[in-house]
Design a protein around this motif. Sequence first.
Motif, PDB file in Angstrom:
ATOM      1  N   ARG A 154       0.845  -1.196   0.000  1.00  0.00           N
ATOM      2  CA  ARG A 154       0.000   0.000   0.000  1.00  0.00           C
ATOM      3  C   ARG A 154       0.881   1.248   0.000  1.00  0.00           C
ATOM      4  NH1 ARG A 154      -5.461   0.589   3.632  1.00  0.00           N
ATOM      5  NH2 ARG A 154      -6.206   2.424   2.542  1.00  0.00           N
ATOM      6  N   LEU A 155       0.402   2.297  -0.676  1.00  0.00           N
ATOM      7  CA  LEU A 155       1.133   3.555  -0.678  1.00  0.00           C
ATOM      8  C   LEU A 155       0.690   4.403   0.517  1.00  0.00           C
ATOM      9  CD1 LEU A 155       1.078   4.483  -4.477  1.00  0.00           C
ATOM     10  CD2 LEU A 155       2.927   3.414  -3.189  1.00  0.00           C
ATOM     11  N   ILE A 156       1.646   4.972   1.168  1.00  0.00           N
ATOM     12  CA  ILE A 156       1.341   5.823   2.336  1.00  0.00           C
ATOM     13  C   ILE A 156       2.010   7.176   2.135  1.00  0.00           C
ATOM     14  CG2 ILE A 156       1.653   6.112   4.840  1.00  0.00           C
ATOM     15  CD1 ILE A 156       1.699   3.021   4.995  1.00  0.00           C
ATOM     16  N   PHE A 157       1.231   8.213   2.343  1.00  0.00           N
ATOM     17  CA  PHE A 157       1.784   9.556   2.247  1.00  0.00           C
ATOM     18  C   PHE A 157       2.107  10.042   3.660  1.00  0.00           C
ATOM     19  CE2 PHE A 157       2.446  13.893   1.256  1.00  0.00           C
ATOM     20  CZ  PHE A 157       2.691  13.954  -0.111  1.00  0.00           C
ATOM     21  N   VAL A 158       3.295  10.571   3.822  1.00  0.00           N
ATOM     22  CA  VAL A 158       3.730  11.058   5.139  1.00  0.00           C
ATOM     23  C   VAL A 158       3.960  12.569   5.057  1.00  0.00           C
ATOM     24  CG1 VAL A 158       5.533  10.919   6.912  1.00  0.00           C
ATOM     25  CG2 VAL A 158       4.876   8.864   5.652  1.00  0.00           C
ATOM     26  N   LEU A 159       3.427  13.285   6.012  1.00  0.00           N
ATOM     27  CA  LEU A 159       3.675  14.726   6.084  1.00  0.00           C
ATOM     28  C   LEU A 159       4.186  15.057   7.479  1.00  0.00           C
ATOM     29  CD1 LEU A 159       3.425  17.532   4.690  1.00  0.00           C
ATOM     30  CD2 LEU A 159       1.180  17.714   5.760  1.00  0.00           C
ATOM     31  N   GLU A 160       5.268  15.799   7.513  1.00  0.00           N
ATOM     32  CA  GLU A 160       5.879  16.124   8.802  1.00  0.00           C
ATOM     33  C   GLU A 160       6.237  17.602   8.840  1.00  0.00           C
ATOM     34  OE1 GLU A 160       8.545  12.852  10.081  1.00  0.00           O
ATOM     35  OE2 GLU A 160       9.848  14.466  10.744  1.00  0.00           O
ATOM     36  N   LEU A 161       6.025  18.206   9.975  1.00  0.00           N
ATOM     37  CA  LEU A 161       6.445  19.593  10.189  1.00  0.00           C
ATOM     38  C   LEU A 161       7.766  19.543  10.928  1.00  0.00           C
ATOM     39  CD1 LEU A 161       5.786  22.661  10.190  1.00  0.00           C
ATOM     40  CD2 LEU A 161       4.569  22.293  12.322  1.00  0.00           C
ATOM     41  N   ARG A 162       8.783  20.177  10.338  1.00  0.00           N
ATOM     42  CA  ARG A 162      10.105  20.110  10.963  1.00  0.00           C
ATOM     43  C   ARG A 162      10.518  21.486  11.457  1.00  0.00           C
ATOM     44  NH1 ARG A 162      13.441  15.828   7.159  1.00  0.00           N
ATOM     45  NH2 ARG A 162      12.295  14.018   7.920  1.00  0.00           N
ATOM     46  N   GLU A 163      11.161  21.516  12.598  1.00  0.00           N
ATOM     47  CA  GLU A 163      11.587  22.801  13.180  1.00  0.00           C
ATOM     48  C   GLU A 163      12.949  23.201  12.627  1.00  0.00           C
ATOM     49  OE1 GLU A 163       9.647  23.304  17.474  1.00  0.00           O
ATOM     50  OE2 GLU A 163      10.984  21.605  17.300  1.00  0.00           O
TER      51      GLU A 163
END
Lengths: 163, 213
Positions: A154-163
């Motif tokens: 399965r394809l998974i999209f990851v979104l992260e906020l980085r400091e």
Amino acid sequence: MKGRRHIIFSLAGMLLLGVFTVANAQKSGPGPDGEKSTLDTKFWGALVYASNAGTDKPVKAGLSSRLGKAFKKFKTFELLGQHTQDKVFRDYVNWIVPSDELNLEFESKGPAEGGGMKVLLKLWQKKKVLVKSDVVIKPGKPLFIAGPQWRDGRLIFVLELRE
Amino acid sequence: MNRKEELITRWIDGELNGATQEEFDALMANDPEFCARIRTETEGIRRALRSEMSAEVEPPYPDFFNSQIQKRIRQQDHTVVSGHVRSSTSMLWWLRSPFTWGAAALFMVLLLTRNDDRVDSNGSYVVSTYAPDPKVSVERAEYDDEAQATVIMLTGLEPIPDDVEVRGRDITAYEPAGPRGGGRFYTGDTQLAYIMETDIDGAPEILARSEDS
């Protein structure tokens, strides 16, 4: 009779308070169109292939561990593509495009109370919107969106906020 | 609600018919001062609402908002068919009251203005999620304590055919074309990887540049 009048005035007051709250919220909204300001944030997005097959391009160990806890039926998480975005343009439609198959449109609505960013996002597969969401994302607390099946995984999209 | 209050409520709502109109006229004759006061106060509220609410307040996702309203209507219809609603209209008198609608309007105003400010002690969280395709549903949209991440799980998506090669890039820079989207995407060595244009509906058209070009 007096009790009834009291109720009417109370309701009228509450309604007017609500109305003025909306009016003030609109006044403190975004700046004029065309103003290209950036937010002091960095977003990182990735397209990950979750499966039980081996891979020579796994995601980093920390992320792999988190993905494994969120998607227990998969053991391997392969990094297909990634996008680091240093400048996020306020009131612009921004994009995270780690591949041309799945990509993320997002609009930052500025800092959230208690930290993080308010973000309106749309996950696209080619020209089709898979999901729209209104989220508050904080540093170190990524967002995983489980997308379509592909091959044995399965394809998974990851979104992260980085400091 | 007594008969007098019911008549006044119907009068405010413009729902008096022949018989109730006569009854109301008699009430007016007996207590015109009270009725005049109610009318003045009600008109004041209406005028204030009209003048202040002329500006449009668009919900974050209008189609999501509409779908939720339609869903509630369908649920209500189903409840009526199932016979769970008592036939006595006296049970629903409060629905006709302008106070009920005023309170509902206030609730919506507060919901729209306060929604974005909700704070969750866990960190990231989902305010709303919506899958436009009716075949697709959001199975889960929540913060996963174990994974320390917010998870949105979609079901009903069309699988990508096995022969499609899903490939990615390492994008390090994005140059937007304008406020409405589109732009150019570059890899680490400032090599152009994708050119994106958006159509009138905002849908992306991505032209992938060869990694060798």
